[in-house]
Design a protein around this motif. Structure first.
Motif, short mmCIF file in Angstrom:
data_model
loop_
_atom_site.label_atom_id
_atom_site.label_comp_id
_atom_site.label_asym_id
_atom_site.label_seq_id
_atom_site.Cartn_x
_atom_site.Cartn_y
_atom_site.Cartn_z
N ARG A 260 0.75 -1.09 -0.05
CA ARG A 260 0.12 0.01 -0.08
C ARG A 260 0.63 1.24 -0.03
O ARG A 260 2.09 1.28 0.59
CB ARG A 260 -0.94 -0.05 1.19
CG ARG A 260 -1.89 0.94 1.25
CD ARG A 260 -3.06 0.99 2.26
NE ARG A 260 -4.17 2.17 2.19
CZ ARG A 260 -4.91 2.29 1.44
NH1 ARG A 260 -5.39 1.48 0.29
NH2 ARG A 260 -5.86 3.30 1.53
N PHE A 261 0.41 2.29 -0.83
CA PHE A 261 1.32 3.30 -1.16
C PHE A 261 1.34 4.46 0.29
O PHE A 261 0.31 4.53 1.08
CB PHE A 261 0.95 4.32 -2.22
CG PHE A 261 1.30 3.58 -3.47
CD1 PHE A 261 2.25 2.67 -3.75
CD2 PHE A 261 0.27 3.86 -4.40
CE1 PHE A 261 2.47 1.94 -5.07
CE2 PHE A 261 0.54 3.20 -5.88
CZ PHE A 261 1.57 2.26 -5.97
N PRO A 262 2.25 4.86 0.40
CA PRO A 262 2.14 6.06 1.84
C PRO A 262 0.88 7.00 1.64
O PRO A 262 0.59 7.34 0.48
CB PRO A 262 3.47 6.72 1.95
CG PRO A 262 4.41 5.87 1.08
CD PRO A 262 3.39 5.15 -0.22
N ALA A 263 0.68 7.39 2.72
CA ALA A 263 -0.71 8.45 2.97
C ALA A 263 -0.13 9.70 1.99
O ALA A 263 -1.13 10.32 1.40
CB ALA A 263 -0.88 8.95 4.12
N SER A 264 1.13 10.15 1.85
CA SER A 264 1.37 11.19 1.12
C SER A 264 1.28 11.22 -0.19
O SER A 264 1.02 12.13 -1.11
CB SER A 264 2.88 11.65 1.58
OG SER A 264 3.57 10.38 1.06
N ALA A 265 0.92 9.91 -0.85
CA ALA A 265 0.88 9.85 -2.32
C ALA A 265 -0.52 10.13 -2.89
O ALA A 265 -0.86 10.22 -3.88
CB ALA A 265 1.35 8.37 -2.77
N ALA A 266 -1.36 10.05 -1.42
CA ALA A 266 -2.92 10.04 -2.14
C ALA A 266 -3.22 11.44 -2.54
O ALA A 266 -4.31 11.52 -3.58
CB ALA A 266 -3.88 9.95 -0.54
N PHE A 367 10.89 6.79 0.05
CA PHE A 367 9.70 7.55 -0.26
C PHE A 367 9.01 8.17 1.20
O PHE A 367 8.72 7.16 2.08
CB PHE A 367 8.75 6.78 -1.01
CG PHE A 367 7.58 7.73 -1.91
CD1 PHE A 367 7.82 7.88 -2.99
CD2 PHE A 367 6.60 7.91 -1.30
CE1 PHE A 367 6.95 8.84 -3.66
CE2 PHE A 367 5.60 8.89 -1.84
CZ PHE A 367 5.86 9.30 -3.11
N GLY A 368 8.71 9.28 1.19
CA GLY A 368 8.05 9.88 2.52
C GLY A 368 6.77 9.28 2.77
O GLY A 368 6.08 8.89 2.05
N ARG A 369 6.56 9.23 4.08
CA ARG A 369 5.05 8.69 4.50
C ARG A 369 3.94 9.60 4.29
O ARG A 369 2.93 9.61 4.29
CB ARG A 369 5.16 8.40 5.98
CG ARG A 369 6.51 7.02 6.12
CD ARG A 369 6.51 5.91 5.23
NE ARG A 369 5.17 5.04 5.24
CZ ARG A 369 5.11 4.26 4.61
NH1 ARG A 369 5.85 3.80 3.64
NH2 ARG A 369 3.97 3.49 4.47
#
Length: 369
Positions: A260-266, A367-369
């Motif tokens: 699952r991608f980090p929340a920052s990617a949303a 990659f930043g969270r």
């Protein structure tokens, strides 16, 4: 009477100087290819070209604008879609750098080569799947579900036909669908929700839910659907689905898993292409728009770690001279990997096809969270 030709002294001097200073102009190379890591070259198209491509011309001197779709055969031959008048065409890019234009009855969003056939999918409204024989370009419609009343037989994973209500919901869910070839050669269509269906015959679909897939899908989709952006099978036979919120992995054997991608990617534009690059790693590309143009090519390691690559800032249609910035800035319509490890990408934004090699070694920052 015989005349003797007299050459003025100035002409003689000019000819002498020309002979002394002449240098050979660079010759046109119709089949460029990257020769070292971290290099990208243009192999088709130019942003300045806005006329219909012509059959038999060099790919570098023809338009490569198209709606998407890119495929490679086992011998390295490329196929991609181009605009041609009001219709679409599929280009076969030969080893001599020249193109062959082929008419098709489907405005393909995606394509892949399986054996001696080119498979095409259109999913802008409903679902259409077609197969083209590469030997004689004979076309065979396989699935034509572009109207809700179409008589497509849809089976559940247990072989029992879906209810009419479930089939109606599924029809609405085809918009934005993707597809890929399973290692055994079976075409698999992925709905917007993330449900997978085998194309088992003309007008026949059967749901496929490998071990652990339902649980992995639920973790990634979180009730919002997978919303697939791309789907591929890597060289190890592992299928990878790129969704808005994460990746789903379906191995040849064993249970499906997810990242699952980090929340920052949303809050960012979604990545639009994925390609396996070996050792279980996957490369994510795309995610730039005319408004949001900060490239973020990313590697997802086999253990789930995500590393953001620094391939340069955004450049508008820089061509091969832009190096890997070209790749980071692209809006991929498709990405494939040739047997020699070269990766090929067609850029829908700039109407070009690039071939490139990744840096060695390949690493980035977490990659930043």
């Amino acid at each position: 009477m015989r005349y003797t030709r007299v050459i003025p002294p100035v002409a003689l001097l000019t000819a002498t100087l020309t002979a002394c200073t002449h240098t050979t102009a660079p010759t046109f190379n119709p089949t460029p290819h990257p020769t070292h890591p971290a290099q990208a070259v243009v192999i088709a198209g130019s942003p300045e070209l806005n006329k219909d491509p012509r059959d038999g011309e060099f790919a570098l001197r023809s338009s490569a604008y198209g709606g998407g779709g890119l495929a490679v055969s086992s011998d390295g031959t490329l196929y991609y879609r181009v605009y041609h008048g009001r219709e679409g065409r599929v280009v076969r890019l030969g080893k001599d750098g020249r193109i062959q234009l082929h008419a098709v009855d489907i405005a393909a969003d995606q394509m892949f080569v399986q054996g001696n056939d080119l498979w095409l999918l259109a999913a802008k409204s409903g679902l259409a799947v077609s197969k083209v024989a590469l030997s004689d370009w004979e076309q065979s419609p396989v699935i034509e579900w572009t109207a809700q009343s179409a008589t497509v037989k849809v089976l559940g994973a247990n072989g029992v036909a879906l209810s009419k209500g479930d089939a109606r919901r599924l029809y609405r869910d085809w918009t934005g669908a993707k597809f890929f070839a399973r290692p055994d050669g079976t075409p698999i269509v992925v709905s917007r929700a993330g449900r997978m269906f085998e194309v088992t015959g003309p007008e026949v679909l059967r749901e496929w839910s490998p071990p652990g897939y339902a649980e992995a899908l639920a973790k990634v989709a979180a009730g919002k659907g997978l919303r697939p952006e791309d789907a591929v099978t890597d060289e190890d036979g592992q299928s990878i689905l790129l969704g808005r919120a994460g990746l789903l992995y379906i191995p040849r054997t064993g249970k499906a898993r997810y990242v699952r991608f980090p929340a920052s990617a949303a809050a960012l534009p979604p990545w639009s292409a994925v390609i396996g690059i070996g050792n279980g790693d996957a490369l994510l590309l795309g995610g730039t728009t005319p408004i949001r143009t900060t490239p973020r090519p990313t590697i997802v390691r086999a253990d789930g770690r995500m590393e953001r690559l620094s391939l340069g800032g955004f450049k508008w249609c820089p061509g091969g001279g832009g190096g890997l910035t070209t790749i980071a800035s692209a809006l991929p319509g498709g990405v494939v990997k040739r047997a020699d490890g070269t990766i090929v990408l067609n850029d829908r934004r700039c109407g070009q096809v690039y071939a490139f090699k990744l840096p060695e070694p390949l690493s980035g920052t977490p990659f930043g969270r």
